[in-house]
Design a protein around this motif. Structure first.
Motif, PDB file in Angstrom:
ATOM      1  N   ILE A 155       1.058  -1.431  -0.111  1.00 60.65           N
ATOM      2  CA  ILE A 155      -0.246  -0.132   0.126  1.00 60.65           C
ATOM      3  C   ILE A 155       1.302   1.182  -0.346  1.00 60.65           C
ATOM      4  O   ILE A 155       0.323   2.373   0.430  1.00 60.65           O
ATOM      5  CB  ILE A 155      -1.255   0.238   0.772  1.00 60.65           C
ATOM      6  CG1 ILE A 155      -0.401  -0.319   2.257  1.00 60.65           C
ATOM      7  CG2 ILE A 155      -1.676  -1.045   0.794  1.00 60.65           C
ATOM      8  CD1 ILE A 155      -1.341   0.319   4.147  1.00 60.65           C
ATOM      9  N   GLU A 156       2.246   0.977  -0.159  1.00 55.77           N
ATOM     10  CA  GLU A 156       2.934   2.635  -0.412  1.00 55.77           C
ATOM     11  C   GLU A 156       3.062   3.706  -1.202  1.00 55.77           C
ATOM     12  O   GLU A 156       2.924   4.451  -0.644  1.00 55.77           O
ATOM     13  CB  GLU A 156       5.057   1.361  -0.331  1.00 55.77           C
ATOM     14  CG  GLU A 156       5.559   2.929   0.004  1.00 55.77           C
ATOM     15  CD  GLU A 156       6.566   2.289  -0.264  1.00 55.77           C
ATOM     16  OE1 GLU A 156       7.411   2.862   0.201  1.00 55.77           O
ATOM     17  OE2 GLU A 156       7.381   1.518   0.217  1.00 55.77           O
ATOM     18  N   PRO A 157       2.252   2.833  -2.826  1.00 54.29           N
ATOM     19  CA  PRO A 157       1.922   4.270  -3.817  1.00 54.29           C
ATOM     20  C   PRO A 157       0.783   5.285  -2.655  1.00 54.29           C
ATOM     21  O   PRO A 157       0.616   5.862  -2.944  1.00 54.29           O
ATOM     22  CB  PRO A 157       1.342   2.826  -4.251  1.00 54.29           C
ATOM     23  CG  PRO A 157       2.085   1.916  -4.727  1.00 54.29           C
ATOM     24  CD  PRO A 157       2.440   1.271  -3.040  1.00 54.29           C
ATOM     25  N   VAL A 158      -0.220   3.799  -2.047  1.00 53.61           N
ATOM     26  CA  VAL A 158      -1.364   5.441  -1.860  1.00 53.61           C
ATOM     27  C   VAL A 158      -1.035   5.861  -0.980  1.00 53.61           C
ATOM     28  O   VAL A 158      -1.272   7.104  -0.637  1.00 53.61           O
ATOM     29  CB  VAL A 158      -2.412   4.106  -1.131  1.00 53.61           C
ATOM     30  CG1 VAL A 158      -4.047   4.621  -0.690  1.00 53.61           C
ATOM     31  CG2 VAL A 158      -2.840   3.184  -2.118  1.00 53.61           C
ATOM     32  N   THR A 159       0.090   5.405   0.883  1.00 53.20           N
ATOM     33  CA  THR A 159       0.181   6.195   1.629  1.00 53.20           C
ATOM     34  C   THR A 159       0.871   7.240   1.705  1.00 53.20           C
ATOM     35  O   THR A 159       1.508   8.373   1.768  1.00 53.20           O
ATOM     36  CB  THR A 159       0.974   5.084   2.121  1.00 53.20           C
ATOM     37  OG1 THR A 159       1.933   4.337   1.965  1.00 53.20           O
ATOM     38  CG2 THR A 159       0.265   4.313   3.236  1.00 53.20           C
ATOM     39  N   ASP A 160       1.684   7.397  -0.333  1.00 53.63           N
ATOM     40  CA  ASP A 160       2.091   8.287  -0.716  1.00 53.63           C
ATOM     41  C   ASP A 160       1.653   9.398  -1.034  1.00 53.63           C
ATOM     42  O   ASP A 160       1.671  10.731  -1.247  1.00 53.63           O
ATOM     43  CB  ASP A 160       3.368   7.994  -1.900  1.00 53.63           C
ATOM     44  CG  ASP A 160       4.873   6.882  -0.999  1.00 53.63           C
ATOM     45  OD1 ASP A 160       5.024   7.328   0.273  1.00 53.63           O
ATOM     46  OD2 ASP A 160       5.458   6.078  -2.416  1.00 53.63           O
ATOM     47  N   TYR A 201      -1.219   9.916  -0.051  1.00 49.53           N
ATOM     48  CA  TYR A 201      -2.177  10.464   1.039  1.00 49.53           C
ATOM     49  C   TYR A 201      -1.239  11.412   1.861  1.00 49.53           C
ATOM     50  O   TYR A 201      -1.815  12.752   2.412  1.00 49.53           O
ATOM     51  CB  TYR A 201      -1.994   9.414   2.354  1.00 49.53           C
ATOM     52  CG  TYR A 201      -3.107   8.417   2.424  1.00 49.53           C
ATOM     53  CD1 TYR A 201      -4.641   8.165   0.850  1.00 49.53           C
ATOM     54  CD2 TYR A 201      -3.840   7.581   2.922  1.00 49.53           C
ATOM     55  CE1 TYR A 201      -5.804   8.051   0.783  1.00 49.53           C
ATOM     56  CE2 TYR A 201      -5.379   6.679   2.778  1.00 49.53           C
ATOM     57  CZ  TYR A 201      -5.868   6.504   1.844  1.00 49.53           C
ATOM     58  OH  TYR A 201      -6.845   5.857   1.735  1.00 49.53           O
ATOM     59  N   LYS A 202       0.274  11.193   1.615  1.00 47.60           N
ATOM     60  CA  LYS A 202       0.890  13.140   1.710  1.00 47.60           C
ATOM     61  C   LYS A 202       0.505  13.440   1.276  1.00 47.60           C
ATOM     62  O   LYS A 202       0.477  14.596   2.196  1.00 47.60           O
ATOM     63  CB  LYS A 202       2.089  12.040   2.560  1.00 47.60           C
ATOM     64  CG  LYS A 202       2.341  11.495   2.534  1.00 47.60           C
ATOM     65  CD  LYS A 202       4.182  10.358   2.672  1.00 47.60           C
ATOM     66  CE  LYS A 202       4.024   9.490   3.837  1.00 47.60           C
ATOM     67  NZ  LYS A 202       5.013   8.869   4.166  1.00 47.60           N
ATOM     68  N   THR A 203       0.510  13.418  -0.424  1.00 47.56           N
ATOM     69  CA  THR A 203       0.608  14.654  -0.903  1.00 47.56           C
ATOM     70  C   THR A 203      -0.591  15.330  -1.286  1.00 47.56           C
ATOM     71  O   THR A 203      -0.533  16.484  -1.054  1.00 47.56           O
ATOM     72  CB  THR A 203       0.330  13.912  -2.224  1.00 47.56           C
ATOM     73  OG1 THR A 203       2.129  12.964  -3.180  1.00 47.56           O
ATOM     74  CG2 THR A 203       1.171  15.291  -3.273  1.00 47.56           C
ATOM     75  N   LEU A 204      -1.996  14.609  -1.358  1.00 46.87           N
ATOM     76  CA  LEU A 204      -3.467  15.285  -0.256  1.00 46.87           C
ATOM     77  C   LEU A 204      -3.126  15.841   1.090  1.00 46.87           C
ATOM     78  O   LEU A 204      -4.621  16.039   1.363  1.00 46.87           O
ATOM     79  CB  LEU A 204      -4.319  14.364  -0.879  1.00 46.87           C
ATOM     80  CG  LEU A 204      -3.919  13.495  -2.358  1.00 46.87           C
ATOM     81  CD1 LEU A 204      -4.742  12.051  -2.161  1.00 46.87           C
ATOM     82  CD2 LEU A 204      -4.322  14.461  -3.697  1.00 46.87           C
ATOM     83  N   ASP A 205      -2.820  15.143   1.698  1.00 41.92           N
ATOM     84  CA  ASP A 205      -2.778  15.440   3.078  1.00 41.92           C
ATOM     85  C   ASP A 205      -3.993  15.239   3.763  1.00 41.92           C
ATOM     86  O   ASP A 205      -4.912  15.905   4.505  1.00 41.92           O
ATOM     87  CB  ASP A 205      -2.776  17.171   3.528  1.00 41.92           C
ATOM     88  CG  ASP A 205      -3.075  17.660   4.815  1.00 41.92           C
ATOM     89  OD1 ASP A 205      -2.463  16.928   5.897  1.00 41.92           O
ATOM     90  OD2 ASP A 205      -2.883  18.627   5.436  1.00 41.92           O
ATOM     91  N   ILE A 206      -3.820  13.869   4.232  1.00 39.75           N
ATOM     92  CA  ILE A 206      -4.918  13.160   3.935  1.00 39.75           C
ATOM     93  C   ILE A 206      -5.565  13.703   5.348  1.00 39.75           C
ATOM     94  O   ILE A 206      -6.665  13.107   5.951  1.00 39.75           O
ATOM     95  CB  ILE A 206      -5.017  11.538   4.218  1.00 39.75           C
ATOM     96  CG1 ILE A 206      -5.885  11.369   3.531  1.00 39.75           C
ATOM     97  CG2 ILE A 206      -4.392  10.885   5.116  1.00 39.75           C
ATOM     98  CD1 ILE A 206      -6.718  11.497   1.917  1.00 39.75           C
ATOM     99  N   SER A 207      -4.950  13.822   6.201  1.00 43.92           N
ATOM    100  CA  SER A 207      -4.865  14.027   7.893  1.00 43.92           C
ATOM    101  C   SER A 207      -6.342  15.568   7.955  1.00 43.92           C
ATOM    102  O   SER A 207      -7.190  15.246   8.718  1.00 43.92           O
ATOM    103  CB  SER A 207      -4.350  13.798   8.419  1.00 43.92           C
ATOM    104  OG  SER A 207      -2.855  15.220   7.996  1.00 43.92           O
ATOM    105  N   SER A 208      -5.997  15.908   6.999  1.00 45.83           N
ATOM    106  CA  SER A 208      -6.857  17.419   7.247  1.00 45.83           C
ATOM    107  C   SER A 208      -8.062  16.871   6.661  1.00 45.83           C
ATOM    108  O   SER A 208      -9.046  17.261   7.595  1.00 45.83           O
ATOM    109  CB  SER A 208      -5.966  18.629   6.166  1.00 45.83           C
ATOM    110  OG  SER A 208      -5.312  19.427   7.093  1.00 45.83           O
ATOM    111  N   HIS A 209      -8.121  16.142   5.337  1.00 45.70           N
ATOM    112  CA  HIS A 209      -9.567  15.592   5.605  1.00 45.70           C
ATOM    113  C   HIS A 209      -9.943  14.745   6.145  1.00 45.70           C
ATOM    114  O   HIS A 209     -11.746  15.121   6.402  1.00 45.70           O
ATOM    115  CB  HIS A 209      -9.299  14.971   3.706  1.00 45.70           C
ATOM    116  CG  HIS A 209     -10.161  14.699   2.841  1.00 45.70           C
ATOM    117  ND1 HIS A 209     -11.212  15.283   2.047  1.00 45.70           N
ATOM    118  CD2 HIS A 209     -10.894  13.089   3.650  1.00 45.70           C
ATOM    119  CE1 HIS A 209     -12.470  14.465   1.529  1.00 45.70           C
ATOM    120  NE2 HIS A 209     -11.537  13.515   2.537  1.00 45.70           N
ATOM    121  N   ASP A 210      -9.031  13.566   6.664  1.00 52.62           N
ATOM    122  CA  ASP A 210     -10.052  12.921   7.745  1.00 52.62           C
ATOM    123  C   ASP A 210     -11.057  14.438   9.167  1.00 52.62           C
ATOM    124  O   ASP A 210     -11.609  13.391   9.306  1.00 52.62           O
ATOM    125  CB  ASP A 210      -8.742  11.878   8.024  1.00 52.62           C
ATOM    126  CG  ASP A 210      -8.548  10.612   8.018  1.00 52.62           C
ATOM    127  OD1 ASP A 210      -9.182  10.846   6.271  1.00 52.62           O
ATOM    128  OD2 ASP A 210      -7.466  10.224   7.674  1.00 52.62           O
TER     129      ASP A 210
END
Length: 467
Positions: free
Chosen positions: A91-96, A98-107
């Protein structure tokens, strides 16, 4: 919640009849009034503000104690204040991404919708860059909904995003309706959302997600907001606080009763006397029988305070979000003691986490498909999702615990207990590298090179030469 329809009404997975579309939009609109009320309470627009003005000129304060916002902010911060962690073999491509999309702010954004409305919805799309990348956005659930079939699996049929349009002068000019099927994005313009005959198709485009690009998150099984069950208590608290201030104002505006005397023979003379009283603060009594006193309303502050505290306690008890300003939450409390005091909030968090993870897994699968289309190998089936509570950490207490567990528990598990370590595996690598560098410096200080050892044969040669 998602709108349920029989799959027989949609024989082609990429075509939605206008009658079915208008029917689903109409059903979705029946729940908007509820969501509007919840949104208003979060923003501080409570029922007390609608109380009519007094016709007798009495004070009419309208105080808002925004417990709704407090409950949402604390619940979201507790569950999603720390970033969600993902572990998996492929899942490394997905987590990478996620970092680009700043997924924590979206969560946090989707978590806020869950806490307010009891439901949250994400829309997935590809960016308009020269090299498109998969992205996502959180859309107000009053404008986006999902339609599923009536099977036990509730498979997605299509998603709908609609919003009002305006002309060049900013005046209302109908609605734009965008339908997302398994493979296509269909856009309509319409003057009436519930009249199928008004829909005019504008375009049909493929979206390449190979699934309906809408994911629905639930806050709990009932899809209720965190403060929805205590709105009546919040209203009672606001009313009590407002009336308490009203009583105080009426107390200040008390009437002066005079006995055995007159302030003047007419209105002008009485007004002059009253003005002198305000300036000199002295009232001369004409006889021993004369008297003056204030007519005031007797207030029982103790009973009012007891009732206020009881309502406030009920708000926090039934919402399961504690009052962190309470004296029970001492700054020097141990981690275990703090957890006992937060037991109710933890039960709320467990439920929120369970349903939130279901949505996160659907999101992983969605991005996995998108990256697979772009030629990247991704497998999200074995992904492990970890959510850590956002609590004040007693790192000294944890460090003492780690010392007791050395050689009994793996280093990675022990290091993961520290609040300031985000990636335990990476931290272990850094520690090993630091030790190796320290050893090199130590060996250099004693004139030794890395890996240098005494050769037994050399010792024999030296001994022979000395003889």
């Amino acid at each position: 919640m998602a709108i349920i329809r029989d799959r027989a009404f949609m024989p082609d997975p990429n075509e939605v009849s206008l009658e079915l579309l208008a029917s689903c939009v109409k059903e979705h609109q029946t729940g908007i009034a509820r969501m509007e009320k919840l949104d208003e309470y979060y923003r501080g627009k409570h029922e007390i503000l609608k109380r009519p003005e007094s016709t007798t000129g009495l004070p009419n304060n309208k105080l808002v104690a925004n417990h709704a916002k407090y409950i949402t902010d604390i619940a979201v911060g507790y569950v999603l204040g720390n970033s969600v962690k993902y572990d998996g073999k492929q899942i490394e491509p997905v987590t990478d991404l996620y970092k680009t999309l700043d997924i924590s702010s979206h969560d946090s954004e989707i978590g806020k919708d869950l806490s307010i409305y009891g439901i949250g919805r994400e829309l997935y799309y590809f960016s308009s860059d020269e090299v498109p990348i998969p992205k996502l956005t959180c859309i107000d659930p009053r404008k986006l909904f999902l339609v599923v079939d009536d099977s036990v699996e509730y498979k997605s049929l299509f998603g709908v995003h609609y919003y009002p349009q305006t002309d060049i002068d900013g005046k209302a000019d109908g609605f734009k309706v965008i339908v997302y099927t398994a493979n296509n994005t269909i856009e309509y313009n319409t003057k009436s959302l519930t009249n199928a005959g008004d829909y005019v198709q504008v375009s049909v485009k493929p979206h390449y997600w190979d699934a309906v690009p809408v994911v629905e998150f639930w806050n709990n099984e009932e899809q209720m907001g965190d403060f929805e069950g205590v709105i009546t208590l919040i209203d009672a608290y606001n009313t009590l606080a407002s009336d308490r201030v009203n009583d105080k104002e009426q107390l200040v505006d008390a009437i002066l009763k005079v006995k055995g005397m007159s302030l003047g023979d007419d209105k002008a003379e009485a007004s002059k006397t009253i003005q002198l009283l305000k300036e000199l603060k002295v009232l001369e009594m004409p006889s021993q029988d004369a008297d003056a006193e204030w007519l005031i309303k007797q207030l029982n502050e103790q009973q009012v305070e007891v009732l206020r505290n009881a309502i406030k306690s009920d708000i926090h008890e039934f919402s399961m979000v504690p009052d962190l300003t309470d004296e029970n939450f001492a700054s020097n409390a141990s981690g275990v003691a703090m957890k006992y005091k937060l037991f109710g909030l933890e039960q709320l968090a467990v439920t929120k986490e369970r349903y939130f993870k279901q949505g996160l897994r659907e999101r992983l699968a969605m991005f996995g498909r998108a990256l697979h289309i772009k030629g990247q190998k991704v497998d999200t089936a074995d992904a492990k999702i970890t959510m850590t509570r956002n609590l004040p950490a007693n790192d000294l207490e944890i460090a003492q615990l780690i010392n007791l567990l050395i050689d009994r528990v793996s280093d990675e598990t022990l290091i993961s207990l520290l609040s300031f370590v985000e990636d335990p595996a990476e931290e272990i690598k850094k520690v090993r590298q630091q030790r190796e560098e320290a050893m090199k410096l130590q060996q250099q200080a004693f004139g030794m090179s890395m890996g240098e050892q005494d050769d037994p044969d050399d010792e024999d040669v030296d001994d022979g030469a000395s003889e």
